[in-house]
Design a protein around this motif. Structure first.
Motif, PDB file in Angstrom:
ATOM      1  N   LEU A 192      16.488  -5.785  23.239  1.00  0.00           N
ATOM      2  CA  LEU A 192      15.266  -5.286  22.600  1.00  0.00           C
ATOM      3  C   LEU A 192      15.610  -4.249  21.539  1.00  0.00           C
ATOM      4  CD1 LEU A 192      12.188  -5.352  22.537  1.00  0.00           C
ATOM      5  CD2 LEU A 192      12.171  -3.561  24.285  1.00  0.00           C
ATOM      6  N   LYS A 193      16.555  -3.375  21.859  1.00  0.00           N
ATOM      7  CA  LYS A 193      16.977  -2.372  20.877  1.00  0.00           C
ATOM      8  C   LYS A 193      17.512  -3.054  19.624  1.00  0.00           C
ATOM      9  CE  LYS A 193      19.193   1.303  22.256  1.00  0.00           C
ATOM     10  NZ  LYS A 193      20.306   2.214  22.707  1.00  0.00           N
ATOM     11  N   ASP A 194      18.230  -4.170  19.827  1.00  0.00           N
ATOM     12  CA  ASP A 194      18.810  -4.896  18.694  1.00  0.00           C
ATOM     13  C   ASP A 194      17.736  -5.495  17.793  1.00  0.00           C
ATOM     14  OD1 ASP A 194      21.084  -6.139  17.283  1.00  0.00           O
ATOM     15  OD2 ASP A 194      20.251  -8.010  18.071  1.00  0.00           O
ATOM     16  N   ARG A 195      16.574  -5.775  18.356  1.00  0.00           N
ATOM     17  CA  ARG A 195      15.515  -6.404  17.569  1.00  0.00           C
ATOM     18  C   ARG A 195      14.727  -5.413  16.717  1.00  0.00           C
ATOM     19  NH1 ARG A 195      16.764 -10.145  21.286  1.00  0.00           N
ATOM     20  NH2 ARG A 195      15.957 -12.278  21.105  1.00  0.00           N
ATOM     21  N   PHE A 196      14.807  -4.131  17.014  1.00  0.00           N
ATOM     22  CA  PHE A 196      14.186  -3.139  16.136  1.00  0.00           C
ATOM     23  C   PHE A 196      15.042  -2.997  14.881  1.00  0.00           C
ATOM     24  CE2 PHE A 196      11.981  -1.746  20.011  1.00  0.00           C
ATOM     25  CZ  PHE A 196      10.709  -1.535  19.507  1.00  0.00           C
ATOM     26  N   GLY A 197      14.419  -3.141  13.732  1.00  0.00           N
ATOM     27  CA  GLY A 197      15.176  -3.060  12.492  1.00  0.00           C
ATOM     28  C   GLY A 197      15.640  -1.663  12.155  1.00  0.00           C
ATOM     29  N   ALA A 198      14.909  -0.640  12.647  1.00  0.00           N
ATOM     30  CA  ALA A 198      15.257   0.743  12.296  1.00  0.00           C
ATOM     31  C   ALA A 198      15.058   1.653  13.492  1.00  0.00           C
ATOM     32  CB  ALA A 198      14.406   1.226  11.128  1.00  0.00           C
ATOM     33  N   GLU A 199      16.037   2.511  13.744  1.00  0.00           N
ATOM     34  CA  GLU A 199      15.919   3.583  14.724  1.00  0.00           C
ATOM     35  C   GLU A 199      15.992   4.899  13.969  1.00  0.00           C
ATOM     36  OE1 GLU A 199      17.923   1.530  18.693  1.00  0.00           O
ATOM     37  OE2 GLU A 199      18.804   3.323  17.796  1.00  0.00           O
ATOM     38  N   ILE A 200      14.953   5.686  14.089  1.00  0.00           N
ATOM     39  CA  ILE A 200      14.849   6.912  13.288  1.00  0.00           C
ATOM     40  C   ILE A 200      14.765   8.101  14.227  1.00  0.00           C
ATOM     41  CG2 ILE A 200      13.445   8.154  11.596  1.00  0.00           C
ATOM     42  CD1 ILE A 200      12.472   5.424  10.587  1.00  0.00           C
ATOM     43  N   ARG A 201      15.643   9.092  14.007  1.00  0.00           N
ATOM     44  CA  ARG A 201      15.653  10.295  14.823  1.00  0.00           C
ATOM     45  C   ARG A 201      14.685  11.323  14.248  1.00  0.00           C
ATOM     46  NH1 ARG A 201      19.415  11.510  18.874  1.00  0.00           N
ATOM     47  NH2 ARG A 201      18.025  13.320  19.039  1.00  0.00           N
ATOM     48  N   THR A 202      13.795  11.816  15.099  1.00  0.00           N
ATOM     49  CA  THR A 202      12.896  12.899  14.701  1.00  0.00           C
ATOM     50  C   THR A 202      13.521  14.239  15.114  1.00  0.00           C
ATOM     51  OG1 THR A 202      11.680  12.725  16.783  1.00  0.00           O
ATOM     52  CG2 THR A 202      10.853  11.454  14.903  1.00  0.00           C
ATOM     53  N   LEU A 227      11.546   6.424   7.265  1.00  0.00           N
ATOM     54  CA  LEU A 227      10.464   5.541   7.712  1.00  0.00           C
ATOM     55  C   LEU A 227       9.926   4.714   6.549  1.00  0.00           C
ATOM     56  CD1 LEU A 227       8.566   4.577   9.920  1.00  0.00           C
ATOM     57  CD2 LEU A 227       7.122   6.579   9.496  1.00  0.00           C
ATOM     58  N   GLU A 228       9.812   5.321   5.382  1.00  0.00           N
ATOM     59  CA  GLU A 228       9.323   4.584   4.216  1.00  0.00           C
ATOM     60  C   GLU A 228      10.263   3.447   3.861  1.00  0.00           C
ATOM     61  OE1 GLU A 228       7.150   8.564   2.368  1.00  0.00           O
ATOM     62  OE2 GLU A 228       8.989   7.780   1.455  1.00  0.00           O
ATOM     63  N   ARG A 229      11.563   3.703   3.910  1.00  0.00           N
ATOM     64  CA  ARG A 229      12.515   2.621   3.610  1.00  0.00           C
ATOM     65  C   ARG A 229      12.427   1.501   4.647  1.00  0.00           C
ATOM     66  NH1 ARG A 229      15.685   7.134   1.701  1.00  0.00           N
ATOM     67  NH2 ARG A 229      16.529   7.525   3.784  1.00  0.00           N
ATOM     68  N   ALA A 230      12.244   1.876   5.911  1.00  0.00           N
ATOM     69  CA  ALA A 230      12.132   0.867   6.967  1.00  0.00           C
ATOM     70  C   ALA A 230      10.898  -0.004   6.763  1.00  0.00           C
ATOM     71  CB  ALA A 230      12.087   1.552   8.334  1.00  0.00           C
ATOM     72  N   LEU A 231       9.769   0.601   6.398  1.00  0.00           N
ATOM     73  CA  LEU A 231       8.538  -0.163   6.209  1.00  0.00           C
ATOM     74  C   LEU A 231       8.625  -1.039   4.967  1.00  0.00           C
ATOM     75  CD1 LEU A 231       5.910   2.588   7.090  1.00  0.00           C
ATOM     76  CD2 LEU A 231       6.661   0.678   8.520  1.00  0.00           C
ATOM     77  N   ILE A 232       9.259  -0.539   3.925  1.00  0.00           N
ATOM     78  CA  ILE A 232       9.430  -1.358   2.716  1.00  0.00           C
ATOM     79  C   ILE A 232      10.315  -2.560   3.029  1.00  0.00           C
ATOM     80  CG2 ILE A 232      10.451  -1.377   0.401  1.00  0.00           C
ATOM     81  CD1 ILE A 232       9.554   1.573   0.168  1.00  0.00           C
ATOM     82  N   ALA A 233      11.303  -2.356   3.920  1.00  0.00           N
ATOM     83  CA  ALA A 233      12.179  -3.459   4.315  1.00  0.00           C
ATOM     84  C   ALA A 233      11.510  -4.418   5.290  1.00  0.00           C
ATOM     85  CB  ALA A 233      13.452  -2.900   4.944  1.00  0.00           C
ATOM     86  N   GLY A 234      10.332  -4.037   5.817  1.00  0.00           N
ATOM     87  CA  GLY A 234       9.641  -4.906   6.765  1.00  0.00           C
ATOM     88  C   GLY A 234      10.195  -4.841   8.163  1.00  0.00           C
ATOM     89  N   ASN A 239       0.823  -1.214   0.000  1.00  0.00           N
ATOM     90  CA  ASN A 239       0.000   0.000   0.000  1.00  0.00           C
ATOM     91  C   ASN A 239       0.854   1.260   0.000  1.00  0.00           C
ATOM     92  OD1 ASN A 239      -2.363  -1.475  -0.003  1.00  0.00           O
ATOM     93  ND2 ASN A 239      -2.590  -1.456   2.219  1.00  0.00           N
ATOM     94  N   LEU A 240       2.005   1.219   0.687  1.00  0.00           N
ATOM     95  CA  LEU A 240       2.926   2.363   0.675  1.00  0.00           C
ATOM     96  C   LEU A 240       3.504   2.574  -0.710  1.00  0.00           C
ATOM     97  CD1 LEU A 240       4.653   4.562   1.961  1.00  0.00           C
ATOM     98  CD2 LEU A 240       6.244   2.792   2.738  1.00  0.00           C
ATOM     99  N   PHE A 257       8.768  16.852   8.072  1.00  0.00           N
ATOM    100  CA  PHE A 257       9.561  15.616   7.985  1.00  0.00           C
ATOM    101  C   PHE A 257       9.734  15.132   6.545  1.00  0.00           C
ATOM    102  CE2 PHE A 257       8.289  13.986  12.501  1.00  0.00           C
ATOM    103  CZ  PHE A 257       9.103  14.947  13.061  1.00  0.00           C
ATOM    104  N   GLU A 258       9.295  15.941   5.569  1.00  0.00           N
ATOM    105  CA  GLU A 258       9.221  15.462   4.182  1.00  0.00           C
ATOM    106  C   GLU A 258      10.570  14.999   3.639  1.00  0.00           C
ATOM    107  OE1 GLU A 258       5.935  18.343   5.001  1.00  0.00           O
ATOM    108  OE2 GLU A 258       8.124  18.374   5.257  1.00  0.00           O
ATOM    109  N   GLU A 259      11.639  15.663   4.018  1.00  0.00           N
ATOM    110  CA  GLU A 259      12.945  15.358   3.432  1.00  0.00           C
ATOM    111  C   GLU A 259      13.860  14.609   4.390  1.00  0.00           C
ATOM    112  OE1 GLU A 259      14.417  19.163   2.316  1.00  0.00           O
ATOM    113  OE2 GLU A 259      12.806  19.556   0.889  1.00  0.00           O
ATOM    114  N   THR A 260      13.399  14.335   5.584  1.00  0.00           N
ATOM    115  CA  THR A 260      14.272  13.702   6.581  1.00  0.00           C
ATOM    116  C   THR A 260      13.674  12.415   7.128  1.00  0.00           C
ATOM    117  OG1 THR A 260      13.286  15.194   8.226  1.00  0.00           O
ATOM    118  CG2 THR A 260      15.395  15.867   7.255  1.00  0.00           C
ATOM    119  N   VAL A 261      12.685  12.554   7.993  1.00  0.00           N
ATOM    120  CA  VAL A 261      12.143  11.390   8.706  1.00  0.00           C
ATOM    121  C   VAL A 261      11.309  10.496   7.794  1.00  0.00           C
ATOM    122  CG1 VAL A 261      10.657  10.666  10.615  1.00  0.00           C
ATOM    123  CG2 VAL A 261      12.179  12.638  10.894  1.00  0.00           C
ATOM    124  N   GLU A 262      10.451  11.108   6.981  1.00  0.00           N
ATOM    125  CA  GLU A 262       9.537  10.303   6.158  1.00  0.00           C
ATOM    126  C   GLU A 262      10.263   9.350   5.213  1.00  0.00           C
ATOM    127  OE1 GLU A 262       6.670  12.821   4.297  1.00  0.00           O
ATOM    128  OE2 GLU A 262       5.909  13.611   6.198  1.00  0.00           O
TER     129      GLU A 262
END
Length: 462
Positions: A242-252, A58-65, A32-33, A50-55
């Motif tokens: 637990l931190k290791d299990r998150f696939g992506a850490e994103i700074r806002t 996040l989109e790459r992280a969600l596409i990667a699952g 859907n993304l 967040f258009e040029e930074t966070v988004e």
């Protein structure tokens, strides 16, 4: 799968005949993304700055699952961003009717649903769940327990006659109940470390364990969380496994552009009176100056809620004046900005060495924000005519007890006032009075006229 509300399949047999294809939550979000990006649609409505930074991250992280944790100071829009994720789910999805965990009709996972599926076959009833019901959010508080998140033995079910070894005696917690959906945990470091351990299996093996039960549930969830950066929070930490299990850490971050800051105020503030945009710009600049000030504790941050609350306070001051003085359509004026300092100083954390100087710091930065806005908005307008009128005529008195018409009546007919009104888009008396007061405040800050309180507490420009 898109079906009309009148013709959705009501049994597993009808669902298979319709050609429905089962997808995991992460596959659903990914497809859907990608469809939204290909069509040029904004996947993140209401998210500003967040258009040029966070988004993109996040989109790459969600596409990667990947499961995602958002790191950032308070008031940066982390929760707002997480709550838009459910818009990437299908609007409606099939579930086994009456199932406790909302299992897919093709893949029951609890003993009760498996038994029903075997007994009923293609007649297994299907219900439809809206995507708004597939997003679960939990604010991590110190009293959160493993039972809240994962589950525990239900004594009522045991009392009904089931044995303690029966997996159907389990009362499921938030995470398994979010099966085939999104689980968001706000302020994750506030969870006690022993509670965070209970999420390890969910994050990696996608199953749960409850008090030693040999129960394996292949959970289908997207785990997302928000947290303050670990380098300054004293309340807790995210444990390393637990931190290791998150696939992506994103700074806002806070808005990097002034117009984004103003856009956030316009979007979030509930204004009960008209507030000219240049006053909102002053509040946005004021907030940004606070974030740069060495007097303010920058590890705590200055939330976007500060500017939003400031705009609402200024608006309320105008409504209050209108009620007291009988103004039908009150408009906020620069004099109303003074209320922000008194009301909102508790929303800013100061450095320990600034104790007792909080009001002084806030007033100084507010004057700077006003002066910068005047230079930007009124640059190129010669205000000498207004200066001469103030010097040669009677003093101009304003304040919370002065109506817009009274303020305008104190000023002579001047071409520069018409030019100010045109530049600032002021048409009504309230708007023109606000524009004139804005110019007077700018002249005072430029030290071209004086400003003093009178015996009634009003402000006098002379």
């Amino acid at each position: 799968m898109v079906t009309s509300s009148e013709h959705r399949p009501s049994t597993v047999g009808e669902l298979r005949e319709s050609g429905h294809i089962q997808r995991t939550v992460k596959e659903e979000i990914r497809e859907n993304l990608l469809a939204a990006l290909r069509d040029g649609r904004d996947p993140w409505p209401g998210i500003v700055g967040f258009e040029e930074t966070v988004e993109p991250q996040l989109e790459r992280a969600l596409i990667a699952g990947h499961d995602v944790v958002l790191l950032g100071e308070r008031g940066q829009g982390k929760t707002r961003l997480l709550r838009t994720l459910n818009l990437l789910l299908d609007e409606w999805t099939p579930v086994i009717a009456g199932s406790e965990l909302g299992e897919h009709p093709y893949e029951p996972i609890t003993p009760a649903s498996i038994r029903r599926a075997q007994e009923l076959g293609d007649s297994l009833p299907v219900a439809w769940r809206h995507r708004s019901e597939r997003y679960s959010e939990k604010l991590a508080t110190p009293d959160t327990s493993v039972a809240d998140l994962v589950g525990d033995v239900d004594p009522v079910k045991v009392a009904e006659g089931r044995s303690l070894g029966d997996p159907e005696t389990i009362h499921f917690g938030l995470v398994p109940r979010a099966h085939r959906g999104i689980v968001a945990i706000n302020e994750l470091p506030d969870l006690a470390e022993r509670i965070q351990v209970s999420l390890l299996n969910v994050m990696e093996e996608r199953d749960i364990q409850v008090r030693g039960y040999t129960l394996r549930l292949p959970l289908d969830v997207l785990m997302v969380a928000s947290a303050n950066p670990e380098d300054y929070t004293n309340r807790g930490r995210i444990i390393t496994p637990l931190k290791d299990r998150f696939g992506a850490e994103i700074r806002t971050h806070y808005p990097t552009r002034l117009d984004d800051e103003v856009a956030v105020i316009l979007q979030e503030a509930h204004l009960t009176a008209e507030v000219p945009e240049y006053l909102l710009e002053i509040l946005a600049r004021f907030t940004r100056l606070l974030r740069e000030s060495t007097s303010v504790d920058q590890r705590s941050g200055v939330s976007a809620r500060f500017a939003v609350a400031g705009a609402e306070t200024v608006s309320a001051a105008a409504v209050h004046r209108g009620a007291v003085l009988g103004e039908a359509d009150p408009v906020a004026r620069p004099v109303d900005l003074e209320t922000v300092v008194d009301v909102l100083r508790g929303k800013v954390e100061f450095e320990s060495g600034e104790e007792g100087r909080e009001i002084e710091v806030l007033e100084h930065l507010l004057r700077r924000a006003t002066a910068d806005t005047v230079r930007t908005r009124l640059g190129g307008i010669d205000l000498a005519e207004l200066v001469d009128a103030v010097e040669q005529g009677d003093p101009v008195v304003t304040g919370e007890r002065i109506t817009a018409k009274a303020l305008l009546n104190e000023l002579p007919e001047l071409e520069v006032l018409d030019e100010l009104a045109e530049r600032l888009g002021a048409e009504s008396d309230g708007e023109r009075a606000a524009a004139a007061e804005f110019a007077l405040e700018g002249l005072y800050l430029a030290r071209r006229i004086s400003k003093n309180p009178d015996i009634n507490g009003q402000t006098v420009y002379s």
